[in-house]
Every structure is written in C-alpha cells, then in structure tokens.
Motif scaffolding. Structure first.
Motif, short mmCIF file in Angstrom:
data_model
loop_
_atom_site.label_atom_id
_atom_site.label_comp_id
_atom_site.label_asym_id
_atom_site.label_seq_id
_atom_site.Cartn_x
_atom_site.Cartn_y
_atom_site.Cartn_z
N SER A 20 0.83 -1.21 0.00
CA SER A 20 0.00 0.00 0.00
C SER A 20 0.86 1.25 0.00
O SER A 20 0.58 2.22 -0.73
N PHE A 95 -3.96 -3.67 12.29
CA PHE A 95 -4.69 -2.41 12.22
C PHE A 95 -4.05 -1.46 11.21
O PHE A 95 -4.73 -0.86 10.37
N ALA A 96 -2.71 -1.32 11.29
CA ALA A 96 -1.99 -0.42 10.38
C ALA A 96 -2.11 -0.89 8.94
O ALA A 96 -2.24 -0.07 8.02
N VAL A 99 -5.55 0.13 7.68
CA VAL A 99 -5.62 1.57 7.43
C VAL A 99 -4.90 1.92 6.12
O VAL A 99 -5.38 2.75 5.33
N TRP A 102 -7.05 0.92 3.20
CA TRP A 102 -8.20 1.84 3.11
C TRP A 102 -7.77 3.17 2.50
O TRP A 102 -8.44 3.72 1.63
N TYR A 103 -6.62 3.70 2.96
CA TYR A 103 -6.12 4.97 2.44
C TYR A 103 -5.88 4.88 0.95
O TYR A 103 -6.25 5.78 0.18
#
Length: 207
Positions: A20, A95-96, A99, A102-103
């Motif tokens: 990502s 979690f990271a 995120v 998602w970003y």
C-alpha cells in the motif's frame, strides 16, 4: 490462531502495508511530476518520500522474517519472527495494514485529489483562487448590495445574475466539466449542514 503462527499474520499485515505504501508513494510522486510540482511543492514531495521510506522499512522487515525460507541468515530470520510473533505487535500491524489499504482505496473516490496532487496544492494557486472569488463574486455582491441600498433593484438583480454565472464558471474550472475525468461524481461533494432557506426566511421575517 487457527493453526497459523502469529508471526505469519504479522508478516502478511506488514506486506499489506508495504504494498500500500509503495502504491501511495508512486501515486503521489506521479501526481507531483505530472503537475510539475516536484521541485516547488516541498510538502507534497516530503509526504511522498515518507511513504516511500516507510515502504522500504516494512519491506526489509518482511524480508528478514522470510530469510529462513531461503536458508540464509537463520539467526536474523528467527529473531525477526520472534518480533513479528509478539501479540501486541500483531494487533498493531493488522490495524496499520488495514488503514494503509483503506487509504490507498480512497484514490478511486477522490480522483481529482490523487491525480492532480490537489491534497498539496501550492499556496500560490490557493491565493489565485481566492483572488478570483474576490473579483468575480465578492465584488459583484458588494455592488449588488449597494444598488439595493440605493433603490436600484434592476441593477442589483443584474449583478446577482452575473455573479451566479461567474460562480458556475469558477466551480467548473475547479472541479471540471460535467462528465470529464476531473469532475466529481454525483454525491461526492456536498455540504452536510446546508442552510435551510425556509428557516432563514422565517428568521428574517420575525426580526
């Protein structure tokens, strides 16, 4: 965890972050290069490089954990797996990683921001937009108010119509023509607390 070792979960999550971050950095850098802002937009370039360096760091950590698979540097690889297997770190990495994905996925919703690096617009461009709004909207509305104060309703209405046309032109310049790649899709831009004209009218009548 269902027969899967914790370090494997940590490595998968870190790999998601790595992929990502590479995608985010590449997208931002491409936008800066296409917009010819790479040398002048320091904030945008620094942000892109932050994502690039984070991607490099997470990529190296992932490679360390996979070293035993290649049969090289078993000591470093085993140590990396112990770190990745820490339950607290696994939670943070999962979690990271979520995120980060998602970003990256938001670029499909906000194509104008990603493609033109509008997230890091130069201050000069913002100043030019502010001047355009002042010249085309604020000044005309001020003249329309003055005309109303002087009882010249016809001139006031003419100035208001002119201001509406100028406002539509400015919005088209900023967001793009309807149906173009730069234009926002329907529903993507709105003001959640839009003013209620009926309330404003009632309030004005009661004063």
């Amino acid at each position: 965890m269902f027969g899967v070792e914790l370090w494997v979960v940590g490595v998968v999550a870190t790999t998601l972050m790595w992929v990502s971050y590479v995608g985010i950095a590449a997208t931002l850098l491409r936008g800066l290069l296409e917009g010819r802002q790479w040398a002048t937009n320091h904030l945008g370039m620094a942000t892109a490089l932050i994502f690039a360096t984070c991607a490099a760091g997470h990529g190296m950590h992932t490679m360390h954990a996979l070293l035993p698979v290649t049969g090289t540097d078993l000591t470093l690889g085993s140590a990396a797996r112990v770190v990745f297997g820490d339950p607290r770190l696994v939670v943070v990495n999962v979690f990271a990683g979520g995120v980060a994905v998602w970003y990256l996925s938001l670029r499909n919703r906000f194509k104008l921001i990603w493609r033109g690096s509008a997230l890091f617009d130069d201050m000069r461009e913002r100043q030019e937009r502010a001047l355009d709004i002042n010249d085309s909207v604020v000044q005309n509305l001020s003249q329309a108010k003055l005309a109303l104060d002087q009882g010249d309703r016809e001139l006031a209405l003419e100035l208001v119509d002119e201001t509406l046309d100028d406002s539509k032109h400015l919005i088209t310049e900023i967001l793009g023509e309807e149906g173009s790649e730069l234009a926002f899709e329907a529903g993507e831009i709105h003001r959640p607390d839009a003013a209620d004209l009926s309330d404003a009218t009632d309030g004005g009548g009661s004063s």
